[in-house]
Write a protein that holds these residues in place. Structure first.
Motif, PDB file in Angstrom:
ATOM      1  N   ALA A  86       8.318 -12.679   4.074  1.00  0.00           N
ATOM      2  CA  ALA A  86       8.523 -11.550   3.469  1.00  0.00           C
ATOM      3  C   ALA A  86       9.208 -11.581   2.277  1.00  0.00           C
ATOM      4  O   ALA A  86       8.831 -11.169   1.404  1.00  0.00           O
ATOM      5  CB  ALA A  86       9.932 -10.677   4.390  1.00  0.00           C
ATOM      6  N   ASP A  90       7.216 -10.544  -1.664  1.00  0.00           N
ATOM      7  CA  ASP A  90       8.699  -9.126  -2.401  1.00  0.00           C
ATOM      8  C   ASP A  90       8.417 -10.380  -4.247  1.00  0.00           C
ATOM      9  O   ASP A  90       7.864  -9.531  -4.747  1.00  0.00           O
ATOM     10  CB  ASP A  90       9.803  -9.490  -2.132  1.00  0.00           C
ATOM     11  CG  ASP A  90      10.227  -8.381  -0.558  1.00  0.00           C
ATOM     12  OD1 ASP A  90       8.710  -7.364  -0.397  1.00  0.00           O
ATOM     13  OD2 ASP A  90      10.672  -8.200  -0.198  1.00  0.00           O
ATOM     14  N   GLU A 171       3.121   0.267 -10.105  1.00  0.00           N
ATOM     15  CA  GLU A 171       2.757   0.839  -8.868  1.00  0.00           C
ATOM     16  C   GLU A 171       1.668  -0.439  -7.912  1.00  0.00           C
ATOM     17  O   GLU A 171       1.871   0.328  -7.030  1.00  0.00           O
ATOM     18  CB  GLU A 171       2.302   2.514  -9.381  1.00  0.00           C
ATOM     19  CG  GLU A 171       1.277   2.651  -9.900  1.00  0.00           C
ATOM     20  CD  GLU A 171       0.916   2.960 -11.457  1.00  0.00           C
ATOM     21  OE1 GLU A 171      -0.169   3.177 -11.637  1.00  0.00           O
ATOM     22  OE2 GLU A 171       2.192   2.549 -11.913  1.00  0.00           O
ATOM     23  N   ALA A 174       3.623  -1.843  -5.117  1.00  0.00           N
ATOM     24  CA  ALA A 174       3.918  -1.432  -4.221  1.00  0.00           C
ATOM     25  C   ALA A 174       2.843  -1.050  -3.186  1.00  0.00           C
ATOM     26  O   ALA A 174       3.543  -1.475  -1.848  1.00  0.00           O
ATOM     27  CB  ALA A 174       4.293  -0.008  -3.929  1.00  0.00           C
ATOM     28  N   ASP A 175       1.600  -1.134  -3.621  1.00  0.00           N
ATOM     29  CA  ASP A 175       0.350  -1.318  -2.358  1.00  0.00           C
ATOM     30  C   ASP A 175       0.376  -2.622  -1.652  1.00  0.00           C
ATOM     31  O   ASP A 175      -0.306  -3.601  -1.134  1.00  0.00           O
ATOM     32  CB  ASP A 175      -1.351  -0.661  -2.976  1.00  0.00           C
ATOM     33  CG  ASP A 175      -0.677   0.740  -3.676  1.00  0.00           C
ATOM     34  OD1 ASP A 175       0.255   1.287  -2.803  1.00  0.00           O
ATOM     35  OD2 ASP A 175      -1.393   0.997  -4.700  1.00  0.00           O
ATOM     36  N   ARG A 177       2.715  -5.354  -1.647  1.00  0.00           N
ATOM     37  CA  ARG A 177       3.746  -5.088  -0.457  1.00  0.00           C
ATOM     38  C   ARG A 177       3.233  -4.725   0.159  1.00  0.00           C
ATOM     39  O   ARG A 177       2.907  -5.823   2.011  1.00  0.00           O
ATOM     40  CB  ARG A 177       5.272  -4.678  -1.019  1.00  0.00           C
ATOM     41  CG  ARG A 177       5.755  -5.752  -2.258  1.00  0.00           C
ATOM     42  CD  ARG A 177       7.004  -4.894  -2.536  1.00  0.00           C
ATOM     43  NE  ARG A 177       8.224  -5.710  -3.054  1.00  0.00           N
ATOM     44  CZ  ARG A 177       7.108  -4.753  -4.639  1.00  0.00           C
ATOM     45  NH1 ARG A 177       7.623  -4.492  -5.125  1.00  0.00           N
ATOM     46  NH2 ARG A 177       8.959  -6.257  -4.954  1.00  0.00           N
ATOM     47  N   ARG A 178       2.638  -3.317   0.792  1.00  0.00           N
ATOM     48  CA  ARG A 178       1.954  -2.836   1.974  1.00  0.00           C
ATOM     49  C   ARG A 178       1.625  -3.488   2.857  1.00  0.00           C
ATOM     50  O   ARG A 178       1.424  -3.933   3.489  1.00  0.00           O
ATOM     51  CB  ARG A 178       2.221  -1.363   1.229  1.00  0.00           C
ATOM     52  CG  ARG A 178       1.721  -0.486   3.192  1.00  0.00           C
ATOM     53  CD  ARG A 178       1.793   1.071   2.459  1.00  0.00           C
ATOM     54  NE  ARG A 178       0.471   1.107   2.303  1.00  0.00           N
ATOM     55  CZ  ARG A 178       0.614   1.184   0.805  1.00  0.00           C
ATOM     56  NH1 ARG A 178       1.497   1.814  -0.486  1.00  0.00           N
ATOM     57  NH2 ARG A 178      -0.488   2.050  -0.014  1.00  0.00           N
ATOM     58  N   THR A 179       0.413  -3.770   1.960  1.00  0.00           N
ATOM     59  CA  THR A 179      -1.017  -4.676   2.209  1.00  0.00           C
ATOM     60  C   THR A 179      -0.726  -5.984   2.957  1.00  0.00           C
ATOM     61  O   THR A 179      -0.746  -6.434   3.987  1.00  0.00           O
ATOM     62  CB  THR A 179      -1.590  -4.121   1.404  1.00  0.00           C
ATOM     63  OG1 THR A 179      -2.352  -2.919   1.336  1.00  0.00           O
ATOM     64  CG2 THR A 179      -3.382  -4.570   1.906  1.00  0.00           C
ATOM     65  N   ARG A 181       2.519  -7.007   3.794  1.00  0.00           N
ATOM     66  CA  ARG A 181       2.921  -7.290   4.335  1.00  0.00           C
ATOM     67  C   ARG A 181       2.352  -6.721   6.100  1.00  0.00           C
ATOM     68  O   ARG A 181       2.331  -7.358   7.314  1.00  0.00           O
ATOM     69  CB  ARG A 181       4.547  -5.959   4.652  1.00  0.00           C
ATOM     70  CG  ARG A 181       5.363  -6.615   3.955  1.00  0.00           C
ATOM     71  CD  ARG A 181       6.607  -5.979   3.596  1.00  0.00           C
ATOM     72  NE  ARG A 181       6.926  -5.464   4.582  1.00  0.00           N
ATOM     73  CZ  ARG A 181       8.229  -6.448   4.865  1.00  0.00           C
ATOM     74  NH1 ARG A 181       8.073  -7.352   3.787  1.00  0.00           N
ATOM     75  NH2 ARG A 181       9.113  -6.855   5.680  1.00  0.00           N
ATOM     76  N   ALA A 182       1.290  -5.684   6.149  1.00  0.00           N
ATOM     77  CA  ALA A 182       0.668  -5.899   6.810  1.00  0.00           C
ATOM     78  C   ALA A 182      -0.523  -7.179   7.481  1.00  0.00           C
ATOM     79  O   ALA A 182      -0.544  -6.827   8.560  1.00  0.00           O
ATOM     80  CB  ALA A 182      -0.323  -4.419   7.470  1.00  0.00           C
ATOM     81  N   ASP A 187       5.274  -5.733   9.756  1.00  0.00           N
ATOM     82  CA  ASP A 187       4.951  -4.328  10.121  1.00  0.00           C
ATOM     83  C   ASP A 187       4.785  -3.487  10.700  1.00  0.00           C
ATOM     84  O   ASP A 187       3.418  -3.823  11.012  1.00  0.00           O
ATOM     85  CB  ASP A 187       4.953  -3.239   7.686  1.00  0.00           C
ATOM     86  CG  ASP A 187       5.619  -3.465   6.621  1.00  0.00           C
ATOM     87  OD1 ASP A 187       6.639  -3.347   7.384  1.00  0.00           O
ATOM     88  OD2 ASP A 187       5.545  -3.212   6.535  1.00  0.00           O
TER      89      ASP A 187
END
Length: 187
Positions: A86, A90, A171, A174-175, A177-179, A181-182, A187
């Motif tokens: 993680a 980041d 921005e 952020a996409d 990070r989310r993708t 991590r998934a 997440d």
């Protein structure tokens, strides 16, 4: 062995900034020399030509990313493998918004040096192999089901984020990070 000196470092830093900002083929040696405040003889003492300077620039970029991975481990020495993964995600996202706002230096260099057998592309290949294998090792340590496929997905996501951040702005991180991590099941 790489010889370091103030003029060499100034030359490399100037070249790196210009190559990344304006493109490698868009920047001539004379301009690099002028902005670095060094002579042609000084350049040739350290680099046999422009391509060697490009290789040094890319090796410096590679070292930057390796340092990012090391910093993640040092920032949380007691972190488990999932937490470390993680932190790396980041760090990669942060890097794209702070340092690499004009895309991936390796992809950019590859576009300008299409010969896959050339030294520039060899540096790119070594970097990408290291990046992929390091991500796979982290994913394996974190207990991810298919570490190789996960690493490949993370490489693609980073490539897309770097291009997207250049075209669409910060921005996109952020996409990523989310993708990312998934993709690794965080997440």
């Amino acid at each position: 062995m790489t010889v370091t000196s103030a003029p060499r470092d100034r030359l490399l830093q100037t070249a790196a900034a210009l190559f990344y900002r304006e493109g490698i083929n868009g920047v001539g040696v004379d301009r690099v020399l002028s902005e670095a405040g060094v002579t042609r003889a000084t350049m040739y003492r350290h680099f046999p030509g422009k391509e060697a300077l490009v290789v040094a620039y890319l090796e410096q970029e590679d070292a930057h990313l390796r340092d990012l991975f090391a910093a993640a481990a040092q920032a949380a020495p007691d972190a488990g493998p999932r937490d470390l993964l993680a932190l790396v995600i980041d760090g990669v996202a942060d890097d794209a918004t702070r340092h690499h706002t004009r895309g991936c230096p390796f992809i950019n260099a590859s576009a300008e040096f299409p010969d896959a057998r050339g030294e520039v592309r060899a540096v790119v290949r070594r970097h990408r192999d290291w990046f992929r294998s390091t991500l796979a090792a982290l994913a394996e340590a974190a207990g991810v089901e298919d570490p190789q496929a996960t690493a490949a997905a993370l490489v693609l996501l980073r490539d897309a984020m770097l291009v997207g951040a250049y075209l669409d702005g910060a921005e996109v991180a952020a996409d990523f990070r989310r993708t990312a991590r998934a993709a690794v099941g965080l997440d």
